[in-house]
Design a protein around this motif. Structure first.
Motif, PDB file in Angstrom:
ATOM      1  N   GLY A   1     -75.881  83.833  -0.576  1.00  0.00           N
ATOM      2  CA  GLY A   1     -75.088  84.506  -1.257  1.00  0.00           C
ATOM      3  C   GLY A   1     -75.269  85.625  -1.900  1.00  0.00           C
ATOM      4  N   SER A   2     -74.530  86.671  -1.959  1.00  0.00           N
ATOM      5  CA  SER A   2     -74.575  88.019  -2.526  1.00  0.00           C
ATOM      6  C   SER A   2     -73.430  88.472  -3.448  1.00  0.00           C
ATOM      7  CB  SER A   2     -75.024  89.059  -1.471  1.00  0.00           C
ATOM      8  OG  SER A   2     -74.072  89.143  -0.386  1.00  0.00           O
ATOM      9  N   ILE A   3     -73.635  89.392  -4.313  1.00  0.00           N
ATOM     10  CA  ILE A   3     -72.648  90.273  -5.117  1.00  0.00           C
ATOM     11  C   ILE A   3     -73.013  91.667  -4.835  1.00  0.00           C
ATOM     12  CG2 ILE A   3     -71.534  90.528  -7.260  1.00  0.00           C
ATOM     13  CD1 ILE A   3     -72.516  87.309  -8.214  1.00  0.00           C
ATOM     14  N   THR A   4     -71.502  92.283  -4.494  1.00  0.00           N
ATOM     15  CA  THR A   4     -71.838  93.747  -4.191  1.00  0.00           C
ATOM     16  C   THR A   4     -70.782  94.413  -5.159  1.00  0.00           C
ATOM     17  OG1 THR A   4     -72.244  93.584  -2.094  1.00  0.00           O
ATOM     18  CG2 THR A   4     -71.243  95.591  -2.943  1.00  0.00           C
ATOM     19  N   GLN A   5     -71.281  95.367  -5.989  1.00  0.00           N
ATOM     20  CA  GLN A   5     -70.586  96.130  -7.145  1.00  0.00           C
ATOM     21  C   GLN A   5     -70.717  97.849  -6.856  1.00  0.00           C
ATOM     22  OE1 GLN A   5     -68.365  95.291  -9.799  1.00  0.00           O
ATOM     23  NE2 GLN A   5     -68.153  97.423  -9.790  1.00  0.00           N
ATOM     24  N   ASP A   6     -69.437  98.348  -6.751  1.00  0.00           N
ATOM     25  CA  ASP A   6     -69.222  99.756  -6.510  1.00  0.00           C
ATOM     26  C   ASP A   6     -69.634 100.243  -7.888  1.00  0.00           C
ATOM     27  OD1 ASP A   6     -68.948 102.328  -5.774  1.00  0.00           O
ATOM     28  OD2 ASP A   6     -66.963 101.971  -5.027  1.00  0.00           O
ATOM     29  N   LEU A   7     -70.810 101.264  -7.669  1.00  0.00           N
ATOM     30  CA  LEU A   7     -71.109 101.820  -9.031  1.00  0.00           C
ATOM     31  C   LEU A   7     -70.470 103.339  -9.251  1.00  0.00           C
ATOM     32  CD1 LEU A   7     -75.074 101.242  -9.119  1.00  0.00           C
ATOM     33  CD2 LEU A   7     -73.080  99.724 -10.227  1.00  0.00           C
ATOM     34  N   GLY A   8     -69.827 103.868  -8.288  1.00  0.00           N
ATOM     35  CA  GLY A   8     -69.108 105.254  -8.387  1.00  0.00           C
ATOM     36  C   GLY A   8     -70.046 106.270  -7.674  1.00  0.00           C
ATOM     37  N   ASP A   9     -69.747 107.544  -7.356  1.00  0.00           N
ATOM     38  CA  ASP A   9     -70.349 108.367  -6.786  1.00  0.00           C
ATOM     39  C   ASP A   9     -71.224 107.975  -5.553  1.00  0.00           C
ATOM     40  OD1 ASP A   9     -69.319 110.301  -8.702  1.00  0.00           O
ATOM     41  OD2 ASP A   9     -70.894 109.641 -10.173  1.00  0.00           O
ATOM     42  N   GLY A  10     -70.561 107.195  -4.731  1.00  0.00           N
ATOM     43  CA  GLY A  10     -71.571 106.916  -3.727  1.00  0.00           C
ATOM     44  C   GLY A  10     -72.588 105.908  -3.605  1.00  0.00           C
ATOM     45  N   LEU A  11     -72.658 105.206  -4.967  1.00  0.00           N
ATOM     46  CA  LEU A  11     -73.751 104.141  -5.267  1.00  0.00           C
ATOM     47  C   LEU A  11     -73.205 102.884  -5.327  1.00  0.00           C
ATOM     48  CD1 LEU A  11     -75.643 106.028  -8.116  1.00  0.00           C
ATOM     49  CD2 LEU A  11     -76.520 105.650  -5.680  1.00  0.00           C
ATOM     50  N   VAL A  12     -73.881 101.852  -4.601  1.00  0.00           N
ATOM     51  CA  VAL A  12     -73.452 100.633  -4.350  1.00  0.00           C
ATOM     52  C   VAL A  12     -74.425  99.847  -4.755  1.00  0.00           C
ATOM     53  CG1 VAL A  12     -72.483  98.990  -2.956  1.00  0.00           C
ATOM     54  CG2 VAL A  12     -71.602 101.021  -2.881  1.00  0.00           C
ATOM     55  N   PHE A  13     -74.322  98.582  -5.742  1.00  0.00           N
ATOM     56  CA  PHE A  13     -75.349  97.648  -6.018  1.00  0.00           C
ATOM     57  C   PHE A  13     -74.982  96.430  -5.212  1.00  0.00           C
ATOM     58  CE2 PHE A  13     -76.684  93.743  -8.493  1.00  0.00           C
ATOM     59  CZ  PHE A  13     -77.999  94.028  -8.455  1.00  0.00           C
ATOM     60  N   LYS A  14     -76.201  95.491  -4.848  1.00  0.00           N
ATOM     61  CA  LYS A  14     -75.861  94.396  -4.238  1.00  0.00           C
ATOM     62  C   LYS A  14     -77.096  93.440  -4.458  1.00  0.00           C
ATOM     63  CE  LYS A  14     -75.498  92.078   0.164  1.00  0.00           C
ATOM     64  NZ  LYS A  14     -75.235  92.348   1.733  1.00  0.00           N
TER      65      LYS A  14
END
Length: 240
Positions: free
Chosen positions: A12-25
């Protein structure tokens, strides 16, 4: 391997868009070779280029060592509508110095061509896990796989399907003063279906079989070469 062994796997995983081209997963991954890993990934995208770094912990993979730190990194470049290339590596940092220590390593790459109503991707992946089981004794699990992923779709239609064909070598080696290896060579055939249930939910199921397996050297086959070995994966992706 008896042919009735089952490797159950839940990821399982969770992905979050941080804005300005940055993404956390962040998530948990489990693999027959690379074992159990918990990771947190930061990705950066700029136009047609993306770069991802994922520090991880190998978790509870040996009784003597509960956690083992490492890094997974990948890079991808995309020429829109034509071709894309990507590659990466995975490694742990701690040395093999005492019983229970282990090393995880992987290299992977892909080249994909985008055609009308389809994407054809050639993939290559090599994985290794080395465990120090006792002083001077190590066990090494290895997997090298090459496969072609041909995905097809119809524009504005929610179903996508793919044909998978490939070749794989898996092995466990025991190393003391000499090395005993048990390689198995396999041909692979599989398929994948995915369905979009609107903009927020998609599901997929993928099946793959090694329909011809042969072993050399010290390998003892308890399963006939013509007996198919199945790998089935299903998953859901939900966007909040």
């Amino acid at each position: 391997f008896t042919g009735t062994d089952l490797f159950w796997n839940l990821q399982g995983s969770i992905t979050q868009d941080l804005g300005d081209g940055l993404v956390f997963k962040g998530g948990i991954d489990n693999d027959p070779v690379l074992r159990l890993r918990a990771y947190s990934q930061v990705g950066f995208s700029a136009q047609n280029f993306s770069l991802k770094f994922a520090p991880f912990l190998g978790a509870f993979n040996s009784a003597q060592k509960w956690f083992n730190p490492g890094l997974d990194a990948s890079v991808e470049y995309n020429w829109p509508g034509i071709i894309f290339v990507r590659g990466g590596f995975l490694t742990t940092f701690a040395p093999l110095s005492k019983t229970g220590d282990y090393y995880l390593g992987a290299l992977y790459g892909a080249v994909g061509v985008q055609v009308e109503n389809g994407i054809i991707t050639f993939n290559a992946q090599d994985k290794t896990a080395t465990f120090l089981t006792a002083t001077g004794n190590t066990a090494v699990d290895e997997s090298t796989k090459y496969w072609l992923d041909t995905e097809m779709f119809i524009k504005n239609f929610p179903l996508r399907w793919a044909i998978l064909t490939g070749y794989q070598v898996t092995s466990r080696s025991y190393v003391t003063t000499s090395e005993t290896a048990t390689p198995v060579y396999s041909l692979l055939l599989g398929g994948r279906f995915s369905w979009d249930f609107g903009p927020d939910l998609s599901a997929y199921v993928q099946g793959e079989t090694s329909y011809f397996n042969t072993g050399l050297g010290s390998t003892t086959m308890n399963v006939a070469a013509t007996t198919p070995i199945l790998d089935v994966v299903g998953g859901l992706r939900y966007h909040l």
